[in-house]
Write a protein that holds these residues in place. Structure first.
Motif, PDB file in Angstrom:
ATOM      1  N   PHE A 100      40.369  26.364  51.142  1.00  0.00           N
ATOM      2  CA  PHE A 100      41.028  27.267  50.529  1.00  0.00           C
ATOM      3  C   PHE A 100      40.308  28.686  50.273  1.00  0.00           C
ATOM      4  CE2 PHE A 100      41.180  29.450  46.291  1.00  0.00           C
ATOM      5  CZ  PHE A 100      42.693  29.559  46.269  1.00  0.00           C
ATOM      6  N   MET A 101      39.113  28.651  50.141  1.00  0.00           N
ATOM      7  CA  MET A 101      38.205  29.553  50.151  1.00  0.00           C
ATOM      8  C   MET A 101      38.228  30.634  51.508  1.00  0.00           C
ATOM      9  SD  MET A 101      37.176  30.493  47.202  1.00  0.00           S
ATOM     10  CE  MET A 101      36.879  29.467  45.610  1.00  0.00           C
ATOM     11  N   SER A 102      38.163  29.841  52.880  1.00  0.00           N
ATOM     12  CA  SER A 102      38.320  30.197  53.838  1.00  0.00           C
ATOM     13  C   SER A 102      39.945  31.268  54.184  1.00  0.00           C
ATOM     14  CB  SER A 102      38.164  29.439  55.092  1.00  0.00           C
ATOM     15  OG  SER A 102      36.927  28.982  54.847  1.00  0.00           O
ATOM     16  N   ALA A 103      40.805  30.646  53.488  1.00  0.00           N
ATOM     17  CA  ALA A 103      41.965  30.935  53.550  1.00  0.00           C
ATOM     18  C   ALA A 103      42.214  32.330  52.865  1.00  0.00           C
ATOM     19  CB  ALA A 103      43.214  29.925  53.723  1.00  0.00           C
ATOM     20  N   THR A 104      41.610  32.415  51.565  1.00  0.00           N
ATOM     21  CA  THR A 104      41.970  33.455  50.492  1.00  0.00           C
ATOM     22  C   THR A 104      40.672  34.394  50.728  1.00  0.00           C
ATOM     23  OG1 THR A 104      40.852  31.995  48.961  1.00  0.00           O
ATOM     24  CG2 THR A 104      43.272  31.718  49.400  1.00  0.00           C
ATOM     25  N   THR A 105      39.920  34.371  51.501  1.00  0.00           N
ATOM     26  CA  THR A 105      38.741  35.409  51.605  1.00  0.00           C
ATOM     27  C   THR A 105      38.394  35.674  52.745  1.00  0.00           C
ATOM     28  OG1 THR A 105      36.739  33.784  51.368  1.00  0.00           O
ATOM     29  CG2 THR A 105      37.784  34.449  49.260  1.00  0.00           C
TER      30      THR A 105
ATOM     31  N   ASP B 166      32.203  36.541  45.220  1.00  0.00           N
ATOM     32  CA  ASP B 166      32.617  37.348  44.281  1.00  0.00           C
ATOM     33  C   ASP B 166      33.619  36.725  43.288  1.00  0.00           C
ATOM     34  OD1 ASP B 166      31.080  39.583  44.700  1.00  0.00           O
ATOM     35  OD2 ASP B 166      32.442  40.686  45.787  1.00  0.00           O
ATOM     36  N   LYS B 167      34.235  36.008  44.081  1.00  0.00           N
ATOM     37  CA  LYS B 167      35.353  35.023  43.421  1.00  0.00           C
ATOM     38  C   LYS B 167      34.733  34.173  42.527  1.00  0.00           C
ATOM     39  CE  LYS B 167      39.432  33.940  45.368  1.00  0.00           C
ATOM     40  NZ  LYS B 167      40.383  33.527  46.573  1.00  0.00           N
ATOM     41  N   LEU B 168      34.129  33.238  42.753  1.00  0.00           N
ATOM     42  CA  LEU B 168      33.366  32.298  42.186  1.00  0.00           C
ATOM     43  C   LEU B 168      32.588  32.806  40.868  1.00  0.00           C
ATOM     44  CD1 LEU B 168      31.955  29.728  44.637  1.00  0.00           C
ATOM     45  CD2 LEU B 168      33.939  29.711  43.099  1.00  0.00           C
ATOM     46  N   ALA B 169      32.048  33.943  40.837  1.00  0.00           N
ATOM     47  CA  ALA B 169      31.225  34.606  39.949  1.00  0.00           C
ATOM     48  C   ALA B 169      31.984  34.837  38.600  1.00  0.00           C
ATOM     49  CB  ALA B 169      30.876  36.069  40.131  1.00  0.00           C
ATOM     50  N   SER B 170      33.531  34.794  38.672  1.00  0.00           N
ATOM     51  CA  SER B 170      34.277  34.981  37.527  1.00  0.00           C
ATOM     52  C   SER B 170      34.931  33.421  37.403  1.00  0.00           C
ATOM     53  CB  SER B 170      35.134  36.254  37.615  1.00  0.00           C
ATOM     54  OG  SER B 170      35.938  36.120  38.707  1.00  0.00           O
ATOM     55  N   SER B 171      34.337  32.374  37.994  1.00  0.00           N
ATOM     56  CA  SER B 171      35.258  31.281  37.906  1.00  0.00           C
ATOM     57  C   SER B 171      34.304  30.050  37.107  1.00  0.00           C
ATOM     58  CB  SER B 171      35.759  30.845  39.265  1.00  0.00           C
ATOM     59  OG  SER B 171      36.157  31.700  39.872  1.00  0.00           O
TER      60      SER B 171
END
Length: 403
Positions: A160-165, A173-178
């Motif tokens: 999922f992360m590979s497909a969306t980043t 950056d995405k995980l910093a606010s998760s």
């Protein structure tokens, strides 16, 4: 089960341990729009786990006919929310209440390929194990419901992360606010080991005792491996950039109607003041003690991150102890709401909720157990309140405005 089993079980586990009332409103329907407000900077939730938090992955995998969990994808599951969604309850789960409290849409299951994953993804699958099938098979334990173990869910997360980043920096950056939830998972590893060796209904023979002891031994052997798997998964998401991770412990297994009915111990000394099996609760606490040791190691390795332990055991016991003031039926705290209607726990492994001959209790909102294995929507609501607003998750992974 013969009365001599309990002291053996307790002694074995103690040695190992020493060596080491108002209902909350239900969440609304999942939305595709942005949340109305961001709580404590959290804009997404990523969840790994099993039936305690699955919101529809098992349903989409396709429940195997004859499997113990085949009925969880159809009514009366979901009765409180208008129909079955793949949640193992009469309604919503803890993960749903947490999302609502954060002002986020309810988490969509990863296998719903047309869903909106802007604010997180749910990778949990009913029946999932912390260890993969090969690891369990090495000690003769089968995972009968799904092969989507924690390692599979982690691969989904990577995909999922590979497909969306576009880069590891963007992932960070995405995980910093998760908020990342690693479990609850691991309970099924033990469930399957116990179940493979459970005594026959009404069994009192030496062979029945031997089977139970074998199940206990196999389960104890699994504990370090299960904990290592959970801690390893958390370490991986922390390496990827997660800043807030919640790792739940195990429930008090000895309070579950399914286990109470299976063991059917006759000696009063086998039970605590809440009517739960002391030996099985000691086993659950052994898992929790080792898990907390692993969490402390993670905190030392990642001092800038918040790694919270969610005390499912303590929250559940608090719910039992204050059940009457919380509006639960004090006379049915260890009874399944939905079951075959026989026996003092309203639970039969061969006829679980949804099977022919089962029925739902008149007031599910007054029960803690839904089907003997999973909780009611009302109980999950109380658990979420205790964990994320009353301090049973520590350190607090989220600072809500009113806290």
């Amino acid at each position: 089960m013969a009365s001599r089993v309990h002291p053996l079980l307790v002694a074995f586990l103690v040695v190992l341990l020493v060596g080491t009332c108002q209902a909350r409103p239900a969440p609304g329907k999942a939305a595709s729009s942005s949340p109305s407000g961001v709580v404590d900077g959290i804009t997404a939730i990523y969840n790994f786990g099993d039936s305690i938090s699955d919101t529809g992955n098992y349903l989409r995998e396709g429940a195997a006919a004859g499997a113990m969990m085949e009925h969880t994808v159809a009514p009366p599951y979901g009765a409180a929310i208008g129909g079955a969604t793949g949640r193992c309850s009469d309604g919503y789960l803890m993960i749903d209440y947490l999302a609502k409290d954060l002002g986020l849409p309810l988490l969509n299951p990863y296998l719903d390929k047309g869903a909106d994953f802007t604010h997180g993804v749910n990778f949990a699958v009913t029946g999932a194990t912390a260890l993969d099938a090969a690891a369990l098979a090495r000690i003769g334990v089968a995972a009968p419901h799904t092969n989507s173990s924690l390692s599979v869910q982690l691969q989904w997360f990577r995909d999922f992360m590979s497909a969306t980043t576009k880069s590891p920096a963007e992932v960070r950056d995405k995980l910093a606010s998760s908020l990342v939830m690693v479990g609850e998972i691991g309970g099924n590893d033990y469930n399957y080991a116990f179940a493979a060796n459970r005594p026959r209904p009404g069994g009192r023979s030496a062979a029945d005792v031997g089977r139970m002891v074998t199940g206990v031994v196999e389960s104890v052997v699994l504990v370090p491996e299960v904990v290592r798997s959970v801690v390893g998964a958390a370490r991986e998401v922390l390496e990827m950039g997660a800043t807030r991770v919640v790792i739940p412990g195990n429930f008090p297994l000895g309070c579950a109607p399914s286990y109470l009915a299976a063991v059917d111990e006759t000696e009063r000394a086998a039970y605590d003041g809440n009517g739960c099996l002391v030996g099985l609760n000691l086993f659950a606490q052994m898992h929790n003690v080792l898990l907390q040791q692993g969490i402390r190691e993670l905190r030392r390795s990642y001092p800038e991150a918040t790694v919270a332990y969610a005390d499912y055991f303590g929250a559940y016991v608090r719910m039992l102890e204050r059940a009457c003031e919380m509006g639960f039926d004090g006379a049915a705290l260890t009874n399944a709401c939905c079951g075959a209607g026989g026996g003092k726990y309203n639970f039969e492994m061969e006829r679980m909720c949804g099977a022919g001959g089962t029925a739902v209790c008149a007031r599910p909102e007054e029960r803690i157990s839904w089907d003997g294995v999973h909780l009611t929507q009302r109980a999950y609501s109380v658990m979420a309140e205790l964990l994320y607003h009353k301090g049973f998750a520590s350190p607090a992974p989220v600072k809500f405005p009113h806290q």
